[in-house]
Design an enzyme around this catalytic site. Structure first.
Site, PDB file in Angstrom:
ATOM      1  N   ASP A  16       0.939  -1.126   0.112  1.00 17.34           N
ATOM      2  CA  ASP A  16      -0.073  -0.015  -0.020  1.00 17.34           C
ATOM      3  C   ASP A  16       0.884   1.361   0.016  1.00 17.34           C
ATOM      4  O   ASP A  16       0.544   2.229  -0.890  1.00 17.34           O
ATOM      5  CB  ASP A  16      -0.891   0.047   1.332  1.00 17.34           C
ATOM      6  CG  ASP A  16      -1.923   1.113   1.293  1.00 17.34           C
ATOM      7  OD1 ASP A  16      -2.819   1.248   0.548  1.00 17.34           O
ATOM      8  OD2 ASP A  16      -1.858   1.782   2.206  1.00 17.34           O
ATOM      9  N   LEU A  17       1.953   1.275   0.758  1.00 17.71           N
ATOM     10  CA  LEU A  17       2.648   2.469   0.826  1.00 17.71           C
ATOM     11  C   LEU A  17       3.500   2.788  -0.411  1.00 17.71           C
ATOM     12  O   LEU A  17       3.555   3.849  -0.809  1.00 17.71           O
ATOM     13  CB  LEU A  17       3.765   2.428   1.994  1.00 17.71           C
ATOM     14  CG  LEU A  17       4.638   3.662   2.684  1.00 17.71           C
ATOM     15  CD1 LEU A  17       3.595   4.904   3.158  1.00 17.71           C
ATOM     16  CD2 LEU A  17       5.670   3.258   3.430  1.00 17.71           C
ATOM     17  N   HIS A 233       3.879  11.434  15.106  1.00 21.87           N
ATOM     18  CA  HIS A 233       3.638  12.554  14.354  1.00 21.87           C
ATOM     19  C   HIS A 233       3.356  13.959  15.573  1.00 21.87           C
ATOM     20  O   HIS A 233       3.830  14.871  15.412  1.00 21.87           O
ATOM     21  CB  HIS A 233       2.308  12.458  13.645  1.00 21.87           C
ATOM     22  CG  HIS A 233       2.517  11.279  12.681  1.00 21.87           C
ATOM     23  ND1 HIS A 233       3.612  10.831  12.271  1.00 21.87           N
ATOM     24  CD2 HIS A 233       1.621  10.422  12.278  1.00 21.87           C
ATOM     25  CE1 HIS A 233       3.624   9.739  11.387  1.00 21.87           C
ATOM     26  NE2 HIS A 233       2.170   9.549  11.476  1.00 21.87           N
ATOM     27  N   LYS A 336     -11.114  16.284   8.255  1.00 24.21           N
ATOM     28  CA  LYS A 336      -9.517  16.036   8.236  1.00 24.21           C
ATOM     29  C   LYS A 336      -8.997  17.291   8.353  1.00 24.21           C
ATOM     30  O   LYS A 336      -9.088  18.368   7.602  1.00 24.21           O
ATOM     31  CB  LYS A 336      -9.383  15.597   6.858  1.00 24.21           C
ATOM     32  CG  LYS A 336      -7.807  15.155   6.729  1.00 24.21           C
ATOM     33  CD  LYS A 336      -7.264  13.795   6.381  1.00 24.21           C
ATOM     34  CE  LYS A 336      -5.827  13.629   6.177  1.00 24.21           C
ATOM     35  NZ  LYS A 336      -5.401  12.872   6.887  1.00 24.21           N
TER      36      LYS A 336
HETATM   37  C1  BG6 Z   1      -0.091   7.241   9.753  1.00 23.38           C
HETATM   38  C2  BG6 Z   1      -1.254   6.521  11.029  1.00 23.38           C
HETATM   39  O1  BG6 Z   1       1.169   7.236  10.434  1.00 23.38           O
HETATM   40  O2  BG6 Z   1      -0.478   8.490   9.713  1.00 23.38           O
HETATM   41  C3  BG6 Z   1      -2.299   6.533  10.302  1.00 23.38           C
HETATM   42  O3  BG6 Z   1      -0.701   4.925  11.064  1.00 23.38           O
HETATM   43  C4  BG6 Z   1      -2.953   7.828   9.996  1.00 23.38           C
HETATM   44  O4  BG6 Z   1      -3.338   5.785  11.358  1.00 23.38           O
HETATM   45  C5  BG6 Z   1      -1.829   8.810   8.974  1.00 23.38           C
HETATM   46  O5  BG6 Z   1      -4.061   7.727   9.234  1.00 23.38           O
HETATM   47  C6  BG6 Z   1      -2.137  10.106   8.913  1.00 23.38           C
HETATM   48  O6  BG6 Z   1      -1.465  10.748   7.861  1.00 23.38           O
HETATM   49  P1  BG6 Z   1      -1.817  11.973   7.086  1.00 23.38           P
HETATM   50  O7  BG6 Z   1      -0.566  12.405   6.441  1.00 23.38           O
HETATM   51  O8  BG6 Z   1      -2.946  11.777   6.254  1.00 23.38           O
HETATM   52  O9  BG6 Z   1      -2.214  13.171   8.151  1.00 23.38           O
END
Ligand code: BG6
Length: 485
Positions: A16-17, A233, A336
Site C-alpha cells: 500500500d505505501l 507525529h 480531516k
Molecule cells: C499514519 C497513521 O502514520 O498517519 C495513520 O498510521 C494515519 O493511522 C496517518 O491515518 C495520517 O497521515 P496523514 O498524512 O494523512 O495525516
C-alpha cells in the site's frame, strides 16, 4: 559531504505505501529532475511477478492519479526500474537483490514492510555483504510498540548499520508547513522574543481524521491512537514548536534540541491519567453525510483500544514552565484537519471601556498543515465604520496562504515522501528521527499507557462524526481553555 545514493531497493514494492506514496514520489522526483543520472529503482516483493507485469501496475497507479502520466517521463522512469520477486530474508533472495543492483554501489534500502521483517532483512543484507558503509537504510513507523521493543529493533539495526546510515521516517516531517514552522520561528525576529511562557498562554495540536480504521484493524488494535499518532507525529510537532533555536540546520543540531524537549516532558501519574487525558472509541454515526459503523463492528470484535486521545502535556523547562500543550487526535472526526494553534496571553489591561478585557480575543497563531496549508495570525482591530458608545473591536486573521507557493508541476501539492526520499538520496538526515528521539518519545508514551492501566482508564464512546467524547471538552475546560476551531 554525504555521497549521493545511486539506487533504492524498495522492499514491499507491491504494498500500500509503495503504491500510494513511494512510487509516485519517485516518479515526481524524476519528472522534476531530482533523480541522479543512472539512479536505479530495484523493486522487490515476495510475489512472483515479471518486470513487465510490475511496470504495468506502476503505470496504472500513476495514470490513475489526478496529475496524470507524462509518457516521455514514464519512458525514462520505467527504464530505471528492475523487479526482483524474492524473499529478501533468505540468502538466495539477498543474492537476487545484489544482482538487481547491477553496478550500483551506494543503494538505500527502504523497508516498506511489516516491522516483523525488519530484523530478518537487516541480517540477510549484512550476510550478503549489501550493508556496506556507503549504503543507507530507511524505516517506517512503528519502530516498536513501546520502549523495550523499539530498543530491540534499534539494537538490531545498530549491529548492521551505523546510526548515521539509519533514516527513520516520520512522514509529518516531510510536510511543507511543518518545515515552514522552522522557518517561521527562526527566520523572523517577530516571534522568537514572544515564544515562551511570558507571552504564550497555551498550545493546541489537533490531528483530526474522518477515516475509520477499516482494513488496518489488526494492526491498529494493537496500537491505538496513542501509539499510532501521538508517539510519533504529534510529539514531533510538539518538539518543533517547543525546541530551542538549534545552532544550525545540521541534522544533529536540530535533533539534539528535539531530544531535550522530549526529556523535559513531565511524566504522567495515575492522577494525571484521569485529570489530564481522555481516551475515546467511535461508535456508529455519520461522517461527511455517510452513515458509518462503529470501531468494534468493523471487525465484529470487542476492543479496549482507543481511536481518540486528548491530553495535556507539560514541558518542565525554563521556556515552557506553566504553559500547557493540549494534544488531540482521533479517527472518524467531522473533518480531516491538522493544525497547531499557539494562543498568546490576553492584553494586561483594556482601555476600551465596555469592551472589557474578556471581549478582547487574545492573539492566536494558527499553523494549518492540512487540508489547507496556511498560517494565520489573529489580530484585534477596529471594526470599520461608525459606532456610538466607544470603538468596536473585532478579531481578524493576517493570513499567509501557501497554496500559491507550491512548486512543482502545475502548482501541485508535493507528497511529503518526495522531500524525504530526496533527502535520503542526498544523505541529509535533518528531517529523520534519531534513535534517542524515538526512545525518549516511547519512554514518555509508556508512562501515559502505564498511568492509564494503573487508573483503569477505558475508552469512552463517541459517535462517529463528532469531536470525540464529551470528556475531551471537559478536559480542556478544567484548565480554563477551549478547543479552538
Ligand atoms: C499514519 C497513521 O502514520 O498517519 C495513520 O498510521 C494515519 O493511522 C496517518 O491515518 C495520517 O497521515 P496523514 O498524512 O494523512 O495525516
Amino acid at each position: 559531504m554525504p555521497v549521493e545514493a545511486d539506487a533504492i531497493v524498495l522492499f514491499g514494492a507491491t504494498g500500500d505505501l509503495a503504491r500510494r506514496m513511494l512510487l509516485p514520489s519517485l516518479y515526481f522526483l524524476d519528472a522534476d529532475g531530482f533523480l541522479p543520472d543512472g539512479f536505479r529503482i530495484v523493486a522487490t516483493a515476495r510475489g512472483e511477478l515479471t518486470r513487465e507485469a510490475f511496470l504495468e501496475v506502476v503505470h496504472k497507479i500513476l495514470s490513475d492519479r489526478p496529475e496524470g502520466l507524462d509518457e516521455a517521463i514514464w519512458a525514462r522512469f520505467s527504464a530505471r526500474i528492475a523487479y526482483v520477486g524474492a524473499d529478501a530474508t533468505t540468502p538466495e533472495g539477498a543474492q537476487a537483490l545484489k544482482a538487481g543492483l547491477g553496478e550500483a554501489t551506494r543503494p538505500f534500502f527502504f523497508l516498506a514492510v511489516s516491522p516483523s521483517l525488519f530484523e530478518k532483512i537487516c541480517v540477510s543484507l549484512a550476510a550478503a555483504g549489501l550493508a556496506t558503509p556507503e549504503s543507507r537504510i530507511v524505516l517506517e513507523k512503528p519502530i516498536g510498540r513501546d520502549l523495550a521493543t523499539s530498543r530491540h529493533i534499534n539494537g538490531v539495526l545498530s549491529e548492521v548499520f551505523d546510526e548515521s546510515q539509519v533514516f527513520r521516517i516520520d512522514h509529518y516531517l516531510g510536510k511543507e508547513t511543518v518545515q515552514n514552522l522552522i522557518a517561521l520561528r527562526f527566520a523572523n525576529t517577530l516571534f522568537e522574543p514572544l515564544w515562551n511562557s511570558l507571552s504564550i498562554d497555551h498550545v493546541q495540536i489537533t490531528v483530526a481524521e474522518t477515516e475509520g480504521v477499516g482494513a488496518r484493524w489488526p494492526y491498529y488494535d494493537e496500537y491505538g491512537a496513542l501509539r499510532d499518532m501521538l508517539q510519533n507525529h504529534m510529539l514531533q510537532l510538539l518538539c518543533l514548536v517547543a525546541m530551542e533555536p538549534p545552532a544550525d540546520m545540521e541534522p544533529d543540531s536540530v535533533r539534539n534540541e528535539k531530544v531535550k524537549v522530549l526529556r523535559s516532558l513531565r511524566r504522567f501519574t495515575r492522577v494525571d491519567a484521569a485529570e489530564k487525558s481522555i481516551r475515546g472509541q467511535y461508535t456508529p454515526g455519520v461522517v461527511g453525510g455517510k452513515s458509518v459503523e462503529g470501531y468494534e463492528a468493523e471487525r465484529g470484535q470487542k476492543s479496549g483500544t482507543e481511536t481518540f486521545v486528548a491530553l495535556r502535556a507539560d514541558i518542565d523547562n525554563w521556556r515552557w514552565a506553566g504553559v500547557p500543550f493540549f494534544l488531540r487526535t482521533g479517527k472518524r472526526l467531522p473533518e480531516k484537519r491538522t493544525s497547531i494553534s499557539i494562543q498568546f496571553k490576553p492584553v494586561p489591561h483594556s482601555i476600551f471601556g465596555q469592551a472589557s478585557i474578556h471581549d478582547l480575543s487574545p492573539n492566536r497563531l494558527v499553523i494549518d498543515l492540512q487540508p489547507d496549508e496556511d498560517i494565520k495570525l489573529t489580530l484585534m482591530n477596529k471594526a470599520p465604520g461608525l459606532s456610538s458608545g466607544g470603538m468596536r473591536l473585532q478579531s481578524l486573521p493576517l493570513s499567509l496562504s501557501l497554496l500559491g507557493a507550491y512548486e512543482g508541476k502545475g502548482g501541485r501539492r508535493r507528497i511529503a515522501y518526495e522531500r524525504l526520499l530526496l533527502d535520503v538520496i542526498n544523505g541529509d538526515a535533518t528531517l529523520f528521527v534519531r534513535r534517542d528521539e524515538v526512545e525518549e518519545a516511547w519512554r514518555w508514551v509508556d508512562g501515559v499507557a502505564d498511568a492509564w492501566a494503573e487508573a483503569n482508564i477505558q475508552p469512552k464512546p463517541y459517535a462517529a462524526g463528532s469531536w470525540g467524547p464529551a470528556g475531551a471538552f471537559a478536559l480542556i475546560e478544567r484548565f480554563g481553555k477551549a478547543w479552538s476551531d
